[in-house]
Write a protein that holds these residues in place. Structure first.
Motif, mmCIF file in Angstrom:
data_model
loop_
_atom_site.group_PDB
_atom_site.id
_atom_site.type_symbol
_atom_site.label_atom_id
_atom_site.label_comp_id
_atom_site.label_asym_id
_atom_site.label_seq_id
_atom_site.Cartn_x
_atom_site.Cartn_y
_atom_site.Cartn_z
ATOM 1 N N GLU A 121 45.958 45.235 46.114
ATOM 2 C CA GLU A 121 46.389 44.362 45.077
ATOM 3 C C GLU A 121 45.109 42.924 43.967
ATOM 4 O OE1 GLU A 121 49.354 43.296 47.285
ATOM 5 O OE2 GLU A 121 50.150 45.739 46.975
ATOM 6 N N GLY A 122 43.815 43.294 44.142
ATOM 7 C CA GLY A 122 43.394 42.106 44.005
ATOM 8 C C GLY A 122 43.465 42.327 42.541
ATOM 9 N N MET A 123 43.126 42.911 41.799
ATOM 10 C CA MET A 123 43.365 43.076 40.308
ATOM 11 C C MET A 123 44.576 42.264 39.778
ATOM 12 S SD MET A 123 44.002 45.894 36.874
ATOM 13 C CE MET A 123 45.492 45.355 37.434
ATOM 14 N N THR A 124 45.874 42.593 40.082
ATOM 15 C CA THR A 124 46.959 42.053 40.132
ATOM 16 C C THR A 124 47.211 41.200 40.109
ATOM 17 O OG1 THR A 124 47.874 44.698 40.593
ATOM 18 C CG2 THR A 124 49.039 42.883 39.884
ATOM 19 N N TYR A 125 46.448 40.499 41.424
ATOM 20 C CA TYR A 125 46.550 39.103 41.510
ATOM 21 C C TYR A 125 45.878 38.481 40.712
ATOM 22 C CZ TYR A 125 45.623 34.543 43.759
ATOM 23 O OH TYR A 125 45.255 33.313 44.281
ATOM 24 N N VAL A 126 44.803 38.610 40.272
ATOM 25 C CA VAL A 126 43.942 38.053 39.230
ATOM 26 C C VAL A 126 44.745 38.149 37.978
ATOM 27 C CG1 VAL A 126 41.650 37.942 37.507
ATOM 28 C CG2 VAL A 126 41.801 38.401 39.760
ATOM 29 N N ALA A 127 44.916 39.216 37.483
ATOM 30 C CA ALA A 127 45.913 39.023 36.074
ATOM 31 C C ALA A 127 47.049 38.528 36.265
ATOM 32 C CB ALA A 127 46.129 40.587 35.868
ATOM 33 N N THR A 128 47.892 37.578 36.961
ATOM 34 C CA THR A 128 49.034 37.016 36.889
ATOM 35 C C THR A 128 48.127 35.631 36.687
ATOM 36 O OG1 THR A 128 48.999 37.633 39.596
ATOM 37 C CG2 THR A 128 50.080 38.837 38.058
ATOM 38 N N LYS A 129 47.912 35.331 37.320
ATOM 39 C CA LYS A 129 47.291 33.938 37.946
ATOM 40 C C LYS A 129 47.020 33.714 36.760
ATOM 41 C CE LYS A 129 48.374 32.614 41.953
ATOM 42 N NZ LYS A 129 48.635 31.271 42.239
ATOM 43 N N ALA A 130 45.644 34.471 35.862
ATOM 44 C CA ALA A 130 45.676 34.396 34.306
ATOM 45 C C ALA A 130 46.420 34.773 32.790
ATOM 46 C CB ALA A 130 43.833 34.923 34.705
#
Length: 243
Positions: free
Chosen positions: A144-153
């Protein structure tokens, strides 16, 4: 001589200085690809012309990052690369020339995460393969790394489906051109409701919904893997973006 390790702030600040290098290298890669591939590109109208963006690709061959870097022509794609590539002499020089950033696979690389988040916040387009490793037999469930980055940014996500590149190196040895398809799907954002922290259940659902959008962008249905049944795609936590 020890290579200087840039801070996240220094790396983000240097991006405009890399434009001439990337322009030069993209032209060189495009000319090189014409010699041994025939690339069909569709969906270019879906590429956001500006704004912090994640180009989300399926990963089937070693050519994939370069294919994305070449076929997006209205802006530059900033890829991350596994740190092992920095030990391969010629490849390492090309990576440094473009200005890619490294990631330690198999662990939580906080520097790579922060580079990704801050690049997106600065308006860059970064490249992420959510599956991590190449998947020649079809898409698999990612972390879920991509999703984490996307939601944070608060990133725009551009699903990019690659087909046809498997076996390009064998074709090259036989002086045969490889026919490759790159398709850009509909861009979207995740619905966070303005929350600074998204629950694990929501992250998991967002990831699944994003992967189905990626599967829809993959033109070779045989490469959709566990996401082959696109009738199961839901968009409850996605918001599509008009370009």
């Amino acid at each position: 001589m020890t290579e200087k390790i840039l801070s996240v702030q220094e790396y983000v600040a240097m991006q405009p200085q890399l434009a001439w290098r990337r322009q030069l290298m993209r032209a060189w890669m495009r000319a090189t690809f014409r010699l041994f591939t025939k690339i069909t590109v569709t969906g270019t109208e879906n590429i956001p012309p500006s704004g912090g963006t994640i180009l989300m690709m399926n990963h089937i061959s070693s050519l994939d990052p370069m294919l994305c870097m070449v076929t997006v022509q209205n802006r530059f794609v900033v890829p991350m690369t596994k740190i092992e590539n920095m030990h391969i002499p010629v490849l390492a020089q090309l990576i440094r020339f473009w200005g890619a950033y490294t990631v330690e696979r198999g662990e939580v690389d906080r520097t790579a995460l922060m580079n990704s988040i801050e690049l997106i916040k600065s308006g860059a387009m970064i490249l992420i393969a959510p599956e991590g490793h190449r998947q020649k037999n079809g898409m698999v469930q990612p972390k879920e790394g991509m999703t984490y980055v996307a939601t944070k940014a608060d990133a725009i996500i551009l699903p990019t489906g690659l087909s046809g590149a498997i076996g390009w190196d064998h074709n090259l040895k036989r002086f045969k051109r490889t026919h490759i398809n790159v398709h850009f799907g509909k861009p979207f954002k995740f619905k966070t409701g303005g929350k600074a922290r998204v629950s694990r259940d929501e992250l998991a659902q967002m990831t699944e919904e994003a992967m189905y959008q990626l599967a829809l962008a993959v033109q070779d249905e045989g490469l959709r893997g566990v996401y082959h049944d696109t009738s199961k795609a839901t968009t409850e936590l996605l918001e599509f973006v008009n370009i």
